[in-house]
Motif scaffolding. Structure first.
Motif, PDB file in Angstrom:
ATOM      1  N   LEU A 260      72.520  38.018  28.173  1.00 36.31           N
ATOM      2  CA  LEU A 260      72.745  39.295  28.845  1.00 36.31           C
ATOM      3  C   LEU A 260      73.162  39.052  30.296  1.00 36.31           C
ATOM      4  N   ILE A 261      74.296  39.582  30.658  1.00 33.57           N
ATOM      5  CA  ILE A 261      74.746  39.526  32.046  1.00 33.57           C
ATOM      6  C   ILE A 261      73.962  40.566  32.837  1.00 33.57           C
ATOM      7  N   ASP A 262      73.477  40.166  34.016  1.00 39.96           N
ATOM      8  CA  ASP A 262      72.772  41.116  34.873  1.00 39.96           C
ATOM      9  C   ASP A 262      73.797  41.869  35.715  1.00 39.96           C
ATOM     10  N   GLY A 263      73.861  41.588  37.004  1.00 38.34           N
ATOM     11  CA  GLY A 263      74.747  42.313  37.898  1.00 38.34           C
ATOM     12  C   GLY A 263      75.878  41.476  38.434  1.00 38.34           C
ATOM     13  N   PHE A 264      76.198  41.681  39.699  1.00 34.64           N
ATOM     14  CA  PHE A 264      77.364  41.067  40.328  1.00 34.64           C
ATOM     15  C   PHE A 264      77.342  39.546  40.248  1.00 34.64           C
ATOM     16  N   ILE A 265      76.249  38.938  40.664  1.00 31.06           N
ATOM     17  CA  ILE A 265      76.184  37.481  40.742  1.00 31.06           C
ATOM     18  C   ILE A 265      76.235  36.869  39.341  1.00 31.06           C
ATOM     19  N   SER A 266      75.509  37.477  38.415  1.00 29.36           N
ATOM     20  CA  SER A 266      75.561  37.003  37.026  1.00 29.36           C
ATOM     21  C   SER A 266      76.950  37.170  36.431  1.00 29.36           C
ATOM     22  N   ALA A 267      77.611  38.273  36.781  1.00 28.62           N
ATOM     23  CA  ALA A 267      78.946  38.517  36.241  1.00 28.62           C
ATOM     24  C   ALA A 267      79.952  37.500  36.771  1.00 28.62           C
TER      25      ALA A 267
END
Length: 352
Positions: A260-267
């Motif tokens: 699961l991708i979280d937010g900006f940094i994970s994306a």
């Protein structure tokens, strides 16, 4: 497992299993496509897992913790010391993602991959590449070898926990200054202007935002990252936390498990992983749209459609963990609900 071994072992998701899952959804006694993106997510899970065990039984969130030398440029509201404090708090349950993970039934796995000082805490996985990166506005943040080593930490963390039965991995991070590094990577890989992809992070003032944009521009000018070479870009203007998360995405693909991708940094890390191995995309699910300026841009580039739009930008994996119960509900409907034939009702047919 080495970086090269991981890339060689990643196989595409199973499109036949996806088609079978679509047929199963169409047979369930409810209006067609009425669960929208949740149906798509379960179909993706079926493709990842080859049609077997389409459920979320044992989730976890891997939180990569690291410091960034670019903080010296005044790009953050708080000092580097906060990274170490919050890293320790992951082990005691005293963070936002820990509270949310308790509700979601998920384990929090904190990894010190580059915190600027030693953190003494039970339950912390210490895989420190270095005591923070160098200041990317002056010189490369890390060496190429360090970037690969950090990616391998992520790969092998997933493999280790998958062998313990964990079947869903959420991506989290903690590192003061990491929206600065993420914005730099985004600007390079998407060929966007720095101002277009850079936000206020954890509450920067207008002047602080100007310093942040200026520091990123200097980093790109000084280091000349190659947009066609992910490792070059990450090593020059990235962070150990981002590199570790790249490894989490690649590790999930190796183990044929969802990440699961979280937010900006994970994306940003997800985009890097896909650029390194396009087949890794088949093992990713997007949880929410980050409130950072580049959040939507990255989702569009990856052609992923998040479940949630909550204006979140906390990090730690909170958005990904928030999506876990929704995903589990979708799996329960898919696995347990009666079909049209079982309740003796004529199947719904799509309108032409």
């Amino acid at each position: 497992m080495t970086f090269e071994e991981a890339l060689s072992q990643i196989q595409p998701a199973d499109h036949t299993a996806a088609q079978q899952a679509q047929q199963r959804w169409n047979s369930i006694a409810k209006p067609l496509q009425s669960l929208g993106l949740l149906e798509d997510a379960v179909i993706s899970l079926a493709a990842m897992k080859r049609g077997k065990n389409i459920e979320i039984a044992k989730p976890c969130v891997v939180v990569m913790c690291a410091d960034n030398g670019v903080v010296a440029e005044g790009v953050t509201q708080t000092s580097q010391e906060v990274t170490a404090v919050v890293t320790k708090n992951f082990t005691t349950g005293a963070t936002s993602v820990c509270s949310m993970a308790q509700v979601a039934g998920a384990k929090v796995v904190p990894v010190d991959i580059g915190v600027s000082r030693d953190v003494d805490a039970d339950g912390l996985i210490v895989k420190k590449i270095a005591y923070g990166t160098r200041n990317m506005a002056v010189e490369p943040a890390m060496t190429r070898e360090q970037a690969v080593a950090a990616i391998e930490v992520g790969i092998n963390t997933v493999i280790e926990f998958a062998q313990q039965g964990y079947d869903l991995f959420a991506t989290g991070e903690m590192g003061i200054g990491n929206t600065t590094t993420s914005s730099a990577i985004t600007a390079v890989l998407l060929h966007k202007s720095v101002s277009e992809v850079t936000g206020r992070g954890a509450g920067l003032s207008g002047e602080g935002l100007k310093r942040k944009i200026a520091a990123i521009r200097r980093a790109i000018t000084v280091n000349h990252p190659n947009p066609d070479d992910v490792l070059d870009t990450v090593s020059k203007v990235g962070g150990f936390d981002i590199a570790g998360l790249i490894g989490v995405f690649l590790g999930g693909a190796v183990m044929q498990l969802p990440v699961l991708i979280d937010g900006f940094i994970s994306a940003v890390a997800a985009l890097c992983a896909v650029r390194l191995c396009p087949d890794a995309l088949g093992y990713m699910l997007a949880s929410h749209v980050s409130n950072e300026p580049a959040g939507k841009l990255l989702m569009e580039e990856l052609n992923l459609h998040p479940f949630l739009t909550c204006r979140m930008c906390l990090g730690e994996g909170t958005g990904a963990v928030a999506a876990m119960p929704i995903l589990s509900m979708a799996c329960r409907v898919y696995n347990d609900m009666s079909t049209f034939s079982e309740i003796e009702i004529e199947d719904y047919q799509p309108l032409v």
